[in-house]
Design a protein around this motif. Structure first.
Motif, PDB file in Angstrom:
ATOM      1  N   SER A   1       0.959 -17.441 -10.134  1.00 34.24           N
ATOM      2  CA  SER A   1       0.068 -16.849  -9.130  1.00 34.24           C
ATOM      3  C   SER A   1      -1.377 -16.930  -9.602  1.00 34.24           C
ATOM      4  O   SER A   1      -1.630 -16.946 -10.806  1.00 34.24           O
ATOM      5  CB  SER A   1       0.404 -15.365  -8.932  1.00 34.24           C
ATOM      6  OG  SER A   1       1.729 -15.229  -8.552  1.00 34.24           O
TER       7      SER A   1
ATOM      8  N   SER B   1      14.556 -15.046  -9.006  1.00 40.17           N
ATOM      9  CA  SER B   1      14.275 -14.069 -10.063  1.00 40.17           C
ATOM     10  C   SER B   1      13.868 -14.814 -11.332  1.00 40.17           C
ATOM     11  O   SER B   1      14.208 -15.991 -11.508  1.00 40.17           O
ATOM     12  CB  SER B   1      15.515 -13.224 -10.330  1.00 40.17           C
ATOM     13  OG  SER B   1      16.505 -14.027 -10.954  1.00 40.17           O
TER      14      SER B   1
ATOM     15  N   TYR C   1      -3.803 -11.347  -0.632  1.00 38.80           N
ATOM     16  CA  TYR C   1      -3.004 -10.145  -0.882  1.00 38.80           C
ATOM     17  C   TYR C   1      -3.786  -9.122  -1.713  1.00 38.80           C
ATOM     18  O   TYR C   1      -4.603  -9.496  -2.550  1.00 38.80           O
ATOM     19  CB  TYR C   1      -1.720 -10.536  -1.634  1.00 38.80           C
ATOM     20  CG  TYR C   1      -0.478 -10.628  -0.761  1.00 38.80           C
ATOM     21  CD1 TYR C   1      -0.573 -10.950   0.589  1.00 38.80           C
ATOM     22  CD2 TYR C   1       0.785 -10.381  -1.294  1.00 38.80           C
ATOM     23  CE1 TYR C   1       0.569 -11.034   1.377  1.00 38.80           C
ATOM     24  CE2 TYR C   1       1.931 -10.469  -0.518  1.00 38.80           C
ATOM     25  CZ  TYR C   1       1.817 -10.793   0.816  1.00 38.80           C
ATOM     26  OH  TYR C   1       2.952 -10.872   1.592  1.00 38.80           O
TER      27      TYR C   1
ATOM     28  N   ASN D   1      -2.471  -7.358  -4.000  1.00 44.14           N
ATOM     29  CA  ASN D   1      -2.032  -7.743  -5.335  1.00 44.14           C
ATOM     30  C   ASN D   1      -1.617  -9.219  -5.264  1.00 44.14           C
ATOM     31  O   ASN D   1      -0.546  -9.527  -4.753  1.00 44.14           O
ATOM     32  CB  ASN D   1      -0.866  -6.840  -5.751  1.00 44.14           C
ATOM     33  CG  ASN D   1      -0.226  -7.316  -7.027  1.00 44.14           C
ATOM     34  OD1 ASN D   1      -0.719  -8.239  -7.683  1.00 44.14           O
ATOM     35  ND2 ASN D   1       0.884  -6.717  -7.384  1.00 44.14           N
ATOM     36  N   TYR D   2      -2.478 -10.083  -5.760  1.00 39.99           N
ATOM     37  CA  TYR D   2      -2.249 -11.531  -5.554  1.00 39.99           C
ATOM     38  C   TYR D   2      -0.904 -12.000  -6.093  1.00 39.99           C
ATOM     39  O   TYR D   2      -0.322 -12.966  -5.613  1.00 39.99           O
ATOM     40  CB  TYR D   2      -3.405 -12.352  -6.130  1.00 39.99           C
ATOM     41  CG  TYR D   2      -3.479 -12.395  -7.640  1.00 39.99           C
ATOM     42  CD1 TYR D   2      -4.231 -11.477  -8.363  1.00 39.99           C
ATOM     43  CD2 TYR D   2      -2.793 -13.371  -8.353  1.00 39.99           C
ATOM     44  CE1 TYR D   2      -4.290 -11.519  -9.738  1.00 39.99           C
ATOM     45  CE2 TYR D   2      -2.843 -13.425  -9.742  1.00 39.99           C
ATOM     46  CZ  TYR D   2      -3.590 -12.491 -10.426  1.00 39.99           C
ATOM     47  OH  TYR D   2      -3.630 -12.534 -11.793  1.00 39.99           O
ATOM     48  N   GLN D   3      -0.382 -11.277  -7.112  1.00 42.11           N
ATOM     49  CA  GLN D   3       0.888 -11.703  -7.717  1.00 42.11           C
ATOM     50  C   GLN D   3       2.100 -11.453  -6.826  1.00 42.11           C
ATOM     51  O   GLN D   3       3.172 -11.991  -7.067  1.00 42.11           O
ATOM     52  CB  GLN D   3       1.076 -10.993  -9.063  1.00 42.11           C
ATOM     53  CG  GLN D   3       0.137 -11.571 -10.112  1.00 42.11           C
ATOM     54  CD  GLN D   3      -0.027 -10.668 -11.311  1.00 42.11           C
ATOM     55  OE1 GLN D   3      -0.093  -9.451 -11.173  1.00 42.11           O
ATOM     56  NE2 GLN D   3      -0.104 -11.263 -12.482  1.00 42.11           N
ATOM     57  N   SER D   4       1.925 -10.616  -5.806  1.00 41.91           N
ATOM     58  CA  SER D   4       3.069 -10.338  -4.919  1.00 41.91           C
ATOM     59  C   SER D   4       3.257 -11.391  -3.837  1.00 41.91           C
ATOM     60  O   SER D   4       4.297 -11.434  -3.191  1.00 41.91           O
ATOM     61  CB  SER D   4       2.898  -8.997  -4.199  1.00 41.91           C
ATOM     62  OG  SER D   4       2.365  -8.049  -5.008  1.00 41.91           O
ATOM     63  N   LEU D   5       2.250 -12.203  -3.614  1.00 41.51           N
ATOM     64  CA  LEU D   5       2.385 -13.249  -2.585  1.00 41.51           C
ATOM     65  C   LEU D   5       3.376 -14.302  -3.091  1.00 41.51           C
ATOM     66  O   LEU D   5       3.228 -14.813  -4.202  1.00 41.51           O
ATOM     67  CB  LEU D   5       1.016 -13.897  -2.329  1.00 41.51           C
ATOM     68  CG  LEU D   5       0.987 -15.052  -1.324  1.00 41.51           C
ATOM     69  CD1 LEU D   5       1.313 -14.571   0.088  1.00 41.51           C
ATOM     70  CD2 LEU D   5      -0.386 -15.738  -1.343  1.00 41.51           C
ATOM     71  N   GLY D   6       4.387 -14.582  -2.277  1.00 38.48           N
ATOM     72  CA  GLY D   6       5.401 -15.562  -2.673  1.00 38.48           C
ATOM     73  C   GLY D   6       4.732 -16.865  -3.110  1.00 38.48           C
ATOM     74  O   GLY D   6       3.837 -17.374  -2.432  1.00 38.48           O
TER      75      GLY D   6
END
Ligand SMILES: Nc1ncnc2c1ncn2[C@@H]1O[C@H](COP(=O)(O)OP(=O)(O)O)[C@@H](O)[C@H]1O
Ligand SMILES: CC(C)(COP(=O)(O)O)[C@@H](O)C(=O)NCCC(=O)O
Ligand SMILES: [K+]
Length: 247
Positions: free
Chosen positions: A81, A57, A92, A94-99
């Motif tokens: 990201s 987090s 993805y 939403n590219y920011q959601s890819l770990g």
């Protein structure tokens, strides 16, 4: 010397690189921020910067950054990201959601292999990501890793109980188990091997010629299944250096 950190859900992998050639001077795994700081105390005075990637987090990550700044007086550069990096396009919606660890591992893999690749990372979670020969991330998969598989069985049953030593012993073979530890550990290991087999089929259909990259603390569980794989324990750090270049 530069401190590099890969903050996963279970462990913080760290290493210190030195000199123009960025040779690895020290490395290790820490279970907590406090343990990391205690381990690094020895190297503290020589550190000039830190770069890190975290899938924790924001609050946990910031807390760690503050501790490092306070103890070692170094600036921490965090990987972010991106829709595209070093010839790789994030697949993805939403590219920011890819770990971020997945993103850096696939950027690292593409930079090493310069062609299509399947990236397998066995940690708390197990992830698989496909990258085409022209650097397009075709997406990927997430499933529970070994720690989550065994913990779920222990948490939701009354009689599945065994200790770490029994678990380690059990994984010396994958023959049908003759104890609870053997039955569970080998059963879960076989599930992960099945997952890997499915990924190979998927990659063969979609990528043609490709290289398998294997990383993560539990990569040994599937190593024999993938004789041609490139085992790169520090794959995330390869991507981290690309995402956070330091002068
Ligand atoms: N030296 C080690 N220290 C900690 N965990 C290790 C080590 N070697 C293998 N493991 C295994 O690696 C797994 C965690 O892998 P890791 O890639 O560090 O996960 P994460 O990135 O989710 O924190 C654990 O299941 C653990 O059993
Ligand atoms: C999939 C992960 C939980 C893997 O974490 P890890 O096992 O390395 O600790 C992490 O990459 C993550 O939180 N990803 C965000 C969700 C996603 O990638 O779609
Ligand atoms: K992982």
């Amino acid at each position: 010397m530069i401190l590099e950190l890969d903050c996963g859900n279970s462990f913080i992998k760290w290493r210190i690189i030195a000199g123009a050639k960025q040779v690895v001077a020290a490395f290790g795994v820490a279970g907590s921020d406090a343990e990391l700081v205690a381990t690094l105390e020895l190297h503290g005075p020589k550190l000039r910067a830190c770069r890190l990637v975290s899938v924790r987090s924001d609050a946990e990550t910031l807390a760690l950054v503050e501790v490092l700044q306070k103890h070692f007086d170094i600036a921490c550069h965090m990987a972010r990201s991106a829709p595209e990096l070093a010839g790789v396009r994030n697949g993805y919606e939403n590219y920011q959601s890819l770990g971020l660890d997945r993103w850096l591992a696939l950027v690292g893999a593409f930079s090493l292999g310069r062609g299509a690749c399947l990236v397998l990372d066995l940690g708390t979670a197990v992830t698989a990501d496909l990258v085409s020969s022209n650097g397009v991330h075709l997406g990927g998969y997430i499933c529970p890793g070994m720690p989550l598989l065994r913990n779920q069985l222990c948490t939701h049953t009354r009689r599945i109980r065994y200790d770490k030593a029994a678990a380690q012993q059990a994984l010396r073979s994958l023959e049908p188990g003759h104890s609870t530890a053997e039955a569970v550990e080998r059963g879960c290991a076989l599930m992960l091997q099945g997952f890997v087999d499915a990924q190979l089929l998927m990659a063969r259909e979609r990528l043609g010629d490709f290289v398998v990259f294997l990383t993560g603390g539990d990569s040994a569980l599937v190593r024999e299944r993938l004789p041609e794989a490139r085992v790169v324990p520090d794959l995330v750090f390869v991507g981290l250096a690309i995402a956070c270049p330091l002068p």
